[in-house]
Design an enzyme around this catalytic site. Structure first.
Site, PDB file in Angstrom:
ATOM      1  N   ASP A 144      83.837   9.359 -30.666  1.00 57.12           N
ATOM      2  CA  ASP A 144      84.171   7.771 -30.610  1.00 57.12           C
ATOM      3  C   ASP A 144      84.524   6.687 -30.595  1.00 57.12           C
ATOM      4  O   ASP A 144      84.591   5.910 -29.836  1.00 57.12           O
ATOM      5  CB  ASP A 144      84.471   8.948 -28.672  1.00 57.12           C
ATOM      6  CG  ASP A 144      82.887   8.710 -28.388  1.00 57.12           C
ATOM      7  OD1 ASP A 144      81.784   8.392 -29.169  1.00 57.12           O
ATOM      8  OD2 ASP A 144      82.912   9.458 -26.802  1.00 57.12           O
ATOM      9  N   GLY A 145      82.618   6.188 -30.616  1.00 57.11           N
ATOM     10  CA  GLY A 145      82.075   4.897 -31.321  1.00 57.11           C
ATOM     11  C   GLY A 145      81.770   4.457 -29.888  1.00 57.11           C
ATOM     12  O   GLY A 145      81.378   3.205 -29.236  1.00 57.11           O
ATOM     13  N   ARG A 209      69.868  -0.815 -44.498  1.00 59.30           N
ATOM     14  CA  ARG A 209      69.186   0.622 -44.526  1.00 59.30           C
ATOM     15  C   ARG A 209      69.601   1.087 -45.992  1.00 59.30           C
ATOM     16  O   ARG A 209      70.033   0.045 -46.648  1.00 59.30           O
ATOM     17  CB  ARG A 209      69.420   1.778 -43.347  1.00 59.30           C
ATOM     18  CG  ARG A 209      70.550   0.692 -42.384  1.00 59.30           C
ATOM     19  CD  ARG A 209      71.978   1.482 -41.646  1.00 59.30           C
ATOM     20  NE  ARG A 209      72.585   0.153 -40.381  1.00 59.30           N
ATOM     21  CZ  ARG A 209      71.520   1.784 -39.001  1.00 59.30           C
ATOM     22  NH1 ARG A 209      71.624   2.608 -39.618  1.00 59.30           N
ATOM     23  NH2 ARG A 209      72.007   0.815 -38.552  1.00 59.30           N
ATOM     24  N   ASP A 280      69.341   7.266 -43.876  1.00 58.94           N
ATOM     25  CA  ASP A 280      70.256   6.005 -42.966  1.00 58.94           C
ATOM     26  C   ASP A 280      70.067   4.940 -41.759  1.00 58.94           C
ATOM     27  O   ASP A 280      70.104   4.778 -41.251  1.00 58.94           O
ATOM     28  CB  ASP A 280      71.712   6.007 -42.472  1.00 58.94           C
ATOM     29  CG  ASP A 280      71.931   7.669 -41.895  1.00 58.94           C
ATOM     30  OD1 ASP A 280      70.943   8.511 -42.404  1.00 58.94           O
ATOM     31  OD2 ASP A 280      71.891   7.225 -40.373  1.00 58.94           O
TER      32      ASP A 280
HETATM   33  P1  AMP Z   1      72.562   8.491 -35.568  1.00 57.21           P
HETATM   34  O1  AMP Z   1      72.179   9.901 -35.454  1.00 57.21           O
HETATM   35  O2  AMP Z   1      72.902   7.571 -34.932  1.00 57.21           O
HETATM   36  O3  AMP Z   1      71.952   8.251 -37.021  1.00 57.21           O
HETATM   37  O4  AMP Z   1      74.538   8.298 -36.228  1.00 57.21           O
HETATM   38  C1  AMP Z   1      74.451   9.101 -37.679  1.00 57.21           C
HETATM   39  C2  AMP Z   1      76.045   8.349 -37.928  1.00 57.21           C
HETATM   40  O5  AMP Z   1      76.713   8.929 -36.982  1.00 57.21           O
HETATM   41  C3  AMP Z   1      76.297   6.584 -38.127  1.00 57.21           C
HETATM   42  O6  AMP Z   1      76.449   6.639 -39.342  1.00 57.21           O
HETATM   43  C4  AMP Z   1      76.851   6.734 -36.769  1.00 57.21           C
HETATM   44  O7  AMP Z   1      77.495   5.490 -36.737  1.00 57.21           O
HETATM   45  C5  AMP Z   1      77.701   7.836 -35.972  1.00 57.21           C
HETATM   46  N1  AMP Z   1      77.880   7.951 -34.996  1.00 57.21           N
HETATM   47  C6  AMP Z   1      77.151   8.241 -34.251  1.00 57.21           C
HETATM   48  N2  AMP Z   1      77.414   8.642 -32.667  1.00 57.21           N
HETATM   49  C7  AMP Z   1      78.689   8.558 -33.057  1.00 57.21           C
HETATM   50  C8  AMP Z   1      79.975   8.035 -32.027  1.00 57.21           C
HETATM   51  N3  AMP Z   1      79.330   8.165 -30.310  1.00 57.21           N
HETATM   52  N4  AMP Z   1      80.235   7.356 -32.681  1.00 57.21           N
HETATM   53  C9  AMP Z   1      80.698   7.288 -33.868  1.00 57.21           C
HETATM   54  N5  AMP Z   1      79.973   7.249 -34.844  1.00 57.21           N
HETATM   55  C10 AMP Z   1      78.771   7.835 -34.245  1.00 57.21           C
HETATM   56 MG    MG Z   2      71.350   5.998 -36.903  1.00 57.42          MG
END
Ligand code: AMP
Ligand code: MG
Length: 534
Positions: A144-145, A209, A280
């Site tokens: 959901d962003g 990154r 990432d």
């Molecule tokens: P992270 O585990 O936080 O490093 O996230 C891994 C990937 O998932 C990255 O590309 C984030 O931008 C995406 N992501 C994590 N949570 C959300 C969210 N609530 N909405 C959109 N993308 C997300």
């Molecule tokens: Mg991340």
């Protein structure tokens, strides 16, 4: 539609080096897709219904030349809630890929992070400002962003705490409650709940990154890969002076190896466990980035991970962060290969990692233990130290503070030094004789080494207390503060932020922020167990 412009914001001199120098996705639609031949996509933040500033970092606001009045203004709140876009700002989300838990995951990208542009700091550095939790982007996939308050608060506080601990990190300017609700299944157990939403404005010279390079290499886009590497070198690695293009890229890799090794030893120094060291989440400039289910070592345990999503293999456990960083650097080497086309050069740099790390790690421990010479610690001595810390539940932070006590060096305490560490033990009255004996033996060894160096005990105490923090953002404190803020009370958050600005100095009346983990926190969700749900 572009949000309304607030006149006061026109004074902000946003620049856009990243987008001026690197190719954009030509598609301007905000819909999930695979993005090719581009480093980012333009996208605007969404509106927060009823934004409220929960906290901001005065130190960082000052660096970015915001006055106290600016920070209290309506414009400031609207800007960092994502409700207005400054006229010079062209918000975008970055494209990157990554290896997650050891597997290539393909395109990831900023799924909920939107960079507004760059602002100059008082230190003449250009800082990128990025809103996290301000809505969907082309990289959101099925998510959901958005971001919830608990995880946003944890990122906001920890970024600033790390900065004051002098650990390389991205920073955080604001924590804003959006007034909207977000659905999250915190434990992924089929219990979704409505939680308060929040947006954090993160600040860093760069958010690039390892994964930004990996995605371009995976797409076999050597041209843009080279442009990104050139941009990163020119803007973030001024120390690289070599003219030869290939050698510049090799030097870039060597520098990243070095900075990453330093970062790993710094995480060890303060007892930080990142929790999700996917490629990432590895900064190309060696900063701590993406604070998710991270945790702080309370009782020393090399096997510990705060991330319940990683509970089965514990890939990202405390004692393995260094090895994982090495593996991640291998992925970066693979990504840079098309620019260099010389396996030997990359391999040589990569193989230097363990020695570079060992060097940083040992000199860091020399300081932590109040020694003076690198020769005073060898791997056997470090192993014994780590064994001692694991004999009985021992609070790492308080252990090192106790070790600086000048009394420890006095012959008067021969055979009774364990009593000086009482505060660091979780069950000081239940330590058996054989554990006591082992601890005494190791402490005796340490004291002999210190005393051979004829160090002044008071000076030793001062220099040790300057590398061994007293206040770290303990997991249970974060949860207590979250509970308060969720009730609408911001006092404890502000007080804690104040304490964490001086983590090495004992502060009057702030003992509560230095206390070891209480018993109730050992098993409470949010204190020692966190999931990726955020
Ligand atoms: P992270 O585990 O936080 O490093 O996230 C891994 C990937 O998932 C990255 O590309 C984030 O931008 C995406 N992501 C994590 N949570 C959300 C969210 N609530 N909405 C959109 N993308 C997300
Ligand atoms: Mg991340």
């Amino acid at each position: 539609m572009r949000p309304r412009i607030v006149p006061v914001l026109t004074k902000l001199r946003f620049s856009n080096q990243f987008i001026a120098n690197l190719p954009a996705d030509s598609n301007l639609q905000n819909e999930t897709r695979l993005v090719k031949n581009a480093c980012y996509s333009f996208v605007n933040p969404i509106r927060a219904t009823k934004p409220k500033l929960a906290a901001y970092s005065e130190d960082l606001a000052n660096l970015l030349q915001f006055s106290t009045n600016d920070c209290a203004s309506y414009d400031f709140l609207q800007l960092f809630a994502g409700n207005v876009v400054s006229p010079k700002s062209k918000p975008y989300a970055m494209c990157y890929g990554g290896h997650q838990f050891g597997q290539w995951a393909g395109q990831l990208g900023d799924g909920r992070a939107i960079t507004l542009g760059e602002l100059p700091g008082l230190d003449n550095t250009l800082y990128s400002l990025q809103l996290k939790g301000a809505g969907k982007t082309p990289y959101s996939r099925t998510a959901d962003g958005l971001a919830v308050l608990r995880s946003s608060l944890r990122e906001f506080v920890c970024s600033e705490a790390m900065y004051h601990l002098r650990v390389p990190t991205t920073r955080a300017l604001t924590l804003i409650l959006t007034g909207d609700h977000v659905v999250r299944d915190m434990l992924y157990d089929g219990n979704p709940q409505l939680e308060p939403g929040a947006v954090v404005c993160r600040v860093s010279p760069t958010f690039v990154r390892f994964g930004n390079f990996e995605i371009l290499a995976a797409q076999r886009n050597t041209n843009i890969l080279g442009q990104l590497a050139d941009f990163v070198i020119e803007n973030h690695f001024p120390e690289i002076k070599t003219k030869d293009r290939k050698l510049r890229y090799v030097e870039l890799f060597e520098q990243v190896v070095d900075r990453t090794a330093l970062l790993m030893s710094e995480w060890y120094r303060v007892g930080f466990v990142h929790g999700v060291m996917n490629t990432d989440n590895m900064s190309i400039t060696g900063l701590t980035i993406d604070y998710g289910p991270y945790g702080w070592i309370e009782d020393f345990d090399l096997e510990w991970t705060p991330n319940t999503t990683d509970a089965s293999t514990k890939r990202y456990r405390f004692g393995q962060q260094n090895a994982v960083a090495h593996w991640n650097l291998l992925q970066l080497a693979n990504a840079l290969y098309p620019l260099i086309e010389d396996v030997k050069l990359l391999e040589t740099a990569l193989h230097q990692y363990p020695d570079i790390y060992r060097n940083y790690h040992q000199s860091m421990l020399v300081k932590k233990l109040g020694l003076t010479d690198l020769n005073q610690v060898n791997s056997e001595f470090i192993e014994e130290l780590e064994q001692c810390l694991s004999l009985t539940e021992t609070d790492m932070t308080l252990f090192y503070r106790c070790l600086s006590n000048p009394k420890l060096l006095s012959a008067e305490f021969d055979g009774e030094r364990v009593s000086l560490l009482r505060e660091a033990f979780y069950e000081p009255d239940n330590i058996n004789e054989s554990v006591k004996l082992s601890l005494e033996q190791w402490l005796g060894k340490l004291v002999n080494i210190v005393n051979e160096g004829q160090v002044d005990p008071i000076r030793r105490e001062q220099s040790m207390n300057n590398v061994n923090p007293l206040y770290v953002p303990r997991n249970y404190l974060a949860q207590l503060v979250i509970d308060e803020v969720e009730k609408g009370n911001f006092d404890m958050l502000h007080e804690w932020m104040g304490v964490l600005q001086n983590p090495y100095t004992e502060q009057q009346g702030k003992a509560n922020f230095a206390k070891k983990r209480p018993e109730w926190a050992k098993t409470r969700v949010g204190c020692s167990m966190l999931s990726c749900s955020s």
